[in-house]
Design an enzyme around this catalytic site. Structure first.
Site, PDB file in Angstrom:
ATOM      1  N   ASP A   1      20.161 -19.010  14.611  1.00  0.00           N
ATOM      2  CA  ASP A   1      19.077 -18.872  13.632  1.00  0.00           C
ATOM      3  C   ASP A   1      18.007 -19.933  13.874  1.00  0.00           C
ATOM      4  O   ASP A   1      18.263 -20.980  14.477  1.00  0.00           O
ATOM      5  CB  ASP A   1      19.643 -19.003  12.218  1.00  0.00           C
ATOM      6  CG  ASP A   1      18.715 -18.428  11.159  1.00  0.00           C
ATOM      7  OD1 ASP A   1      17.772 -17.693  11.532  1.00  0.00           O
ATOM      8  OD2 ASP A   1      18.936 -18.693   9.969  1.00  0.00           O
TER       9      ASP A   1
ATOM     10  N   ASP B   1      13.371 -12.229   7.979  1.00  0.00           N
ATOM     11  CA  ASP B   1      13.583 -12.300   6.534  1.00  0.00           C
ATOM     12  C   ASP B   1      12.711 -11.294   5.791  1.00  0.00           C
ATOM     13  O   ASP B   1      11.769 -11.649   5.066  1.00  0.00           O
ATOM     14  CB  ASP B   1      13.295 -13.720   6.041  1.00  0.00           C
ATOM     15  CG  ASP B   1      14.269 -14.740   6.612  1.00  0.00           C
ATOM     16  OD1 ASP B   1      15.365 -14.333   7.041  1.00  0.00           O
ATOM     17  OD2 ASP B   1      13.919 -15.934   6.644  1.00  0.00           O
TER      18      ASP B   1
ATOM     19  N   HIS C   1      22.779  -7.765   4.680  1.00  0.00           N
ATOM     20  CA  HIS C   1      22.681  -9.231   4.558  1.00  0.00           C
ATOM     21  C   HIS C   1      21.522  -9.549   3.626  1.00  0.00           C
ATOM     22  O   HIS C   1      20.474  -8.914   3.702  1.00  0.00           O
ATOM     23  CB  HIS C   1      22.444  -9.859   5.931  1.00  0.00           C
ATOM     24  CG  HIS C   1      22.311 -11.356   5.888  1.00  0.00           C
ATOM     25  ND1 HIS C   1      23.386 -12.192   5.656  1.00  0.00           N
ATOM     26  CD2 HIS C   1      21.234 -12.169   6.044  1.00  0.00           C
ATOM     27  CE1 HIS C   1      22.977 -13.455   5.682  1.00  0.00           C
ATOM     28  NE2 HIS C   1      21.673 -13.461   5.903  1.00  0.00           N
TER      29      HIS C   1
ATOM     30  N   ARG D   1      17.214 -14.562  16.322  1.00  0.00           N
ATOM     31  CA  ARG D   1      15.984 -14.202  15.606  1.00  0.00           C
ATOM     32  C   ARG D   1      14.736 -14.333  16.454  1.00  0.00           C
ATOM     33  O   ARG D   1      13.644 -13.933  16.030  1.00  0.00           O
ATOM     34  CB  ARG D   1      15.870 -15.098  14.363  1.00  0.00           C
ATOM     35  CG  ARG D   1      14.931 -14.581  13.307  1.00  0.00           C
ATOM     36  CD  ARG D   1      14.997 -15.393  12.044  1.00  0.00           C
ATOM     37  NE  ARG D   1      14.261 -16.672  12.133  1.00  0.00           N
ATOM     38  CZ  ARG D   1      14.054 -17.474  11.100  1.00  0.00           C
ATOM     39  NH1 ARG D   1      14.547 -17.171   9.914  1.00  0.00           N
ATOM     40  NH2 ARG D   1      13.388 -18.599  11.235  1.00  0.00           N
TER      41      ARG D   1
ATOM     42  N   GLU E   1      11.737 -22.703  14.401  1.00  0.00           N
ATOM     43  CA  GLU E   1      10.994 -22.477  13.160  1.00  0.00           C
ATOM     44  C   GLU E   1       9.869 -23.495  12.980  1.00  0.00           C
ATOM     45  O   GLU E   1       8.773 -23.145  12.559  1.00  0.00           O
ATOM     46  CB  GLU E   1      11.931 -22.500  11.962  1.00  0.00           C
ATOM     47  CG  GLU E   1      11.198 -22.243  10.667  1.00  0.00           C
ATOM     48  CD  GLU E   1      12.093 -21.792   9.542  1.00  0.00           C
ATOM     49  OE1 GLU E   1      12.267 -22.573   8.592  1.00  0.00           O
ATOM     50  OE2 GLU E   1      12.599 -20.658   9.599  1.00  0.00           O
TER      51      GLU E   1
ATOM     52  N   GLU F   1      12.924 -19.908  16.836  1.00  0.00           N
ATOM     53  CA  GLU F   1      11.550 -19.722  17.326  1.00  0.00           C
ATOM     54  C   GLU F   1      11.046 -20.894  18.202  1.00  0.00           C
ATOM     55  O   GLU F   1      10.302 -20.598  19.149  1.00  0.00           O
ATOM     56  CB  GLU F   1      10.587 -19.507  16.144  1.00  0.00           C
ATOM     57  CG  GLU F   1      10.837 -18.250  15.362  1.00  0.00           C
ATOM     58  CD  GLU F   1      12.038 -18.365  14.427  1.00  0.00           C
ATOM     59  OE1 GLU F   1      12.674 -17.343  14.149  1.00  0.00           O
ATOM     60  OE2 GLU F   1      12.356 -19.489  14.002  1.00  0.00           O
TER      61      GLU F   1
ATOM     62  N   ASP G   1      27.241 -17.909   6.971  1.00  0.00           N
ATOM     63  CA  ASP G   1      25.948 -18.585   6.993  1.00  0.00           C
ATOM     64  C   ASP G   1      26.192 -20.089   6.874  1.00  0.00           C
ATOM     65  O   ASP G   1      27.323 -20.563   6.981  1.00  0.00           O
ATOM     66  CB  ASP G   1      25.064 -18.036   5.867  1.00  0.00           C
ATOM     67  CG  ASP G   1      23.587 -18.059   6.202  1.00  0.00           C
ATOM     68  OD1 ASP G   1      23.130 -19.066   6.766  1.00  0.00           O
ATOM     69  OD2 ASP G   1      22.878 -17.075   5.895  1.00  0.00           O
TER      70      ASP G   1
END
Length: 796
Positions: free
Chosen positions: A398, A466, A525, A449, A403, A401, A285
């Site tokens: 990650d 998440d 995870h 994601r 985000e 989107e 990560d």
């Protein structure tokens, strides 16, 4: 055959725009154009089961390309008939019926009514919409990843990719929002437009489905089929099939948020080795590039203090059979080491003045890589390429989107809102294209994601975000994965054990991992307050987790074959029960159990302390308990006792289940080989013939099947006159190295010791387990002498 008038009367007939009138009709070689007073309809067949409809409003030109569709239209025989009241355009099995006054479009498949437009295209208050008439009782699926219950009818859902932190068993907006739905009538509609919008699945309870958007294409495809297998195969032929992942993707991953140092990562893998728990990959990560969560995103290089020898570390892991995966994000913080380079190289999305668009979000003040700019793509890919030279084997994308994606931000090809939902899609494409260009023989691993219709063709491995580390979080996972599998994204999976919250619950953890054996990717995870790795859990939880992981590895031959089926035919790995019984309304909303491939029935345990579960057994065949051989009648609902050691698992009568032999405890997929196999056949007198197969290749070569570097191991059964005959046959590509195989054959449900067993016509010794009613024998599967690969079991 249903006449045209009868067909029309059988469809909902709420009239479209009363002012819309036909002015001209022209049949072309590949389409039908119908001009109206306010625009032009173009009907274009792609295959016998797929037809596209586009409306071009008067004064507009269709200039935008599809980001989803890759299918080249077939040459389809079409027929046009016209009368004073209607037009019929028949393209193979699909029919478009256009009533002239009032204007009305309806669709049918093999003369079975599917759906009709209601008001058709409308523009109001700056938004554009298309709406349709639904039947009273059809169930609706799709719209991406949501937690709503399997039947999503009744919801008005935003088409805007957005993370939902800590969700449980209800979430109306998540990372994947697909402009797509499927109906229990076995058809789907894909709205082929990338801009943000809304999909209304009859929220007003007036039998209306509506697609609404801010701008873009007024195009949709009707996808039909005789079975669910056909419908999803047709959809994935339209939008692209998932390439085979590397075989190591089906192993166990070591992962958490996150490993802070090289020493910590080495220590965790040593624990797996000491506990003899199989592991195939370790995921880093965001600490790999920074000591802190905030302020370092965008460095995209190993932190030299905590990872002083990253290449040696990765090489050492690889020598143990463990792959290294790195997280990456598309955000470059103004405080990161690459900020000035990103500015100087002009790789960031801009404001209206052409300057990098800067804004604040959780991780700091940031810019966003313009994934739609070819120059930015090249810059970003070179970072991946340089890290790959370190030995990195997989990528985690990650926050894609993205985000936080301000509406005022401008990309090379449009505004943020126009391209928001395809950001992750284009990011996955960037990596896939990079591999095809620079590493064409390798299979990429791309964990992401957020994505869009057709993202599966880039090899995207999606996960469900998440999720809260609670029973509510677990309960939503089968639904999310089943729904996404129907929408082409067959590798949707969850953070096993749950991600969000410091909830230490060993029962929840082990039940989640036991479910994970039968989901596409096995990847515990979580936030690091509570360990996600089994090696750090209590002795009892560790033991149960180890058993689940070992079963996952034993299942490799079966699971990898499911991956091949998905690659070739678009079949999901996880399948709703209504796949088996498409006309059973009792199953339309069922996600309590599901099919893992064609032959396994899985019932996850989604509640604490459960001692007994009610399980429905699909009607096409009898079923056997995987662990006890207990028989369950077809089409029945039974109370099943629940064990701590595993979740309920059942096998279809007549199924062949290939496994890694129990005596071979492999520690990762580098030790996998089909030269030693355990093959289980579930005999039942009601099954007179059956077939199964196993797919094999080297697990790493891109397009191994197309390159003839594969083998298909075929299993056939025939039962008549109290004799069960099993035939084994190898079909191998020219570039596959064949070998003899050692096979431990287990035939279940043999209720008396056989008179004799013959292999290749010669009598052989065998073992019969009276208690479990299993017959067992070992044999050599000859690579070329098929006549020696015939087993005859002559019953008493």
């Amino acid at each position: 055959m249903l006449g045209l008038s009868g067909l029309l009367m059988s469809l909902p007939v709420a009239a479209q725009n009363a002012q819309r009138m036909i002015t001209h009709v022209e049949k072309k070689s590949d389409s039908l154009e119908v001009k109206t007073n306010d625009g032009t309809y173009v009907f274009k067949p792609y295959s016998s089961s797929i037809l596209e409809t586009t409306f071009l409003p008067a004064g507009e030109a269709q200039t935008l390309l599809s980001h989803a569709v890759v299918l080249t239209p077939e040459h389809i025989h079409t027929q046009l008939t016209s009368s004073a009241t209607a037009i019929d355009y028949v393209a193979a099995d699909l029919r478009v019926h256009i009533q002239k006054t009032p204007f009305q479009i309806s669709y049918s498949y093999k003369n079975n009514p599917l759906i009709s437009e209601k008001n058709g295209y409308q523009k109001k208050d700056g938004n554009e919409s298309l709406d349709f008439n639904l039947d009273d009782n059809e169930a609706l699926y799709g719209a991406g990843a949501r937690a709503l219950g399997m039947n999503r009818r009744g919801y008005r859902l935003p088409l805007y990719n957005k993370a939902h932190y800590g969700y449980e068993d209800h979430s109306e907006q998540m990372n994947f929002s697909m402009p797509l739905f499927f109906s229990s009538k076995r058809y789907g509609i894909h709205f082929d437009n990338a801009a943000i919008g809304t999909l209304d699945l009859d929220s007003k309870k007036n039998n209306t489905l509506a697609y609404e958007t801010i701008s873009g294409r007024k195009t949709y495809q009707i996808i039909a089929g005789d079975s669910w297998t056909d419908v999803i195969a047709n959809y994935t032929s339209l939008t692209g099939r998932q390439p085979l992942p590397p075989r190591w993707a089906f192993g166990n991953f070591a992962s958490r948020f996150g490993y802070h140092t090289e020493a910590e990562a080495r220590q965790i893998l040593e624990k797996y080795k000491a506990d003899q728990i199989p592991v195939d990959a370790i995921i880093f990560d965001l600490y790999w590039f920074g000591k802190e969560i905030k302020g370092t995103m965008g460095n995209l290089a190993f932190d030299a203090d905590n990872f002083p020898q990253p290449q040696k570390m990765i090489a050492d892991f690889s020598a143990q059979g463990v792959k290294t995966i790195l997280i990456t994000e598309p955000f470059v913080l103004t405080s990161s080491r690459k900020w000035q380079e990103a500015v100087d190289q002009h790789v960031l999305a801009t404001d209206k003045n052409g300057l990098p668009y800067k804004y604040d979000f959780y991780f700091g003040n940031t810019g966003l890589i313009d994934i739609f700019d070819p120059h930015a793509q090249s810059w970003f890919w070179n970072i991946y390429k340089n890290l790959k030279a370190y030995g990195v084997a997989g990528w985690w994308g990650d926050l894609g989107e993205p985000e936080v994606h301000p509406s005022g931000l401008l990309h090379k090809t449009g505004t943020a809102d126009e391209v928001h939902n395809i950001y992750g899609h284009e990011w996955a494409k960037l990596i896939a294209d990079g591999y095809q260009k620079d590493f064409p023989d390798e299979r990429p691993f791309i964990l992401m994601r957020a994505g869009y219709s057709g993202s599966q063709r880039f090899g995207m491995i999606p996960w469900s975000g998440d999720v809260n580390r609670t029973w509510g979080g677990l309960r939503s996972q089968p639904e999310i994965a089943l729904q996404m599998g129907m929408q082409g994204m067959a590798y949707m999976h969850s953070d096993l054990g749950g991600f969000a919250g410091a909830n230490l619950d060993d029962e929840l953890y082990t039940r989640w991992l036991q479910y994970g054996v039968f989901q596409p990717v096995f990847r515990p995870h979580a936030q690091e307050e509570v360990a996600s790795e089994p090696v750090l859990r209590s002795p009892e939880a560790k033991s149960l987790a180890k058993s689940a992981i070992q079963l996952r590895y034993r299942m490799l031959p079966y699971n990898y074959t499911l991956a091949f089926e998905n690659n070739q035919r678009g079949l999901p790995l996880m399948r709703p029960l209504f796949y088996a019984e498409p006309d059973n309304p009792r199953l339309y909303a069922n996600a309590d159990s599901y099919l893992w491939g064609n032959d396994l029935l899985v019932h996850p345990i989604l509640q604490a302390g459960l001692k007994q579960a009610s399980v429905y057994f699909p009607a096409q065949s009898k079923w056997f308990d995987f662990y006890t051989n207990q028989e369950y009648p077809a089409g029945s609902t039974q109370a099943v006792n629940v064990s701590t050691d595993h979740i309920p698992l059942f096998v279809r009568a007549g199924a062949f289940i290939p496994l890694v032999p129990a005596k071979r405890q492999i520690q990762n997929t580098t030790q996998y080989s089909t030269t030693e196999l355990e093959l289980h056949y579930y005999h039942d007198q009601s099954v007179t013939q059956s077939h199964g197969y196993l797919y094999d290749d080297d697990g790493v070569t891109a397009q191994a099947f197309e390159k003839a570097a594969f083998a298909l191991l075929h299993f056939n059964s025939n039962y008549q006159n109290k004799t069960l005959t099993l035939k084994l046959r190898t079909e191998a590509g020219a570039h596959y190295a064949q070998a003899d195989r050692l096979l431990d054959l287990v035939v279940h449900n043999i209720n008396a010791s056989p008179k004799q067993v013959l292999i290749g016509g010669k009598q052989v010794d065998f073992k019969w387990d009276q208690q479990n009613q299993n017959l067992m024998l070992a044999l050599r599967w000859h690579k070329k002498s098929d006549h020696l690969n015939v087993v005859k079991i002559i019953m008493s």
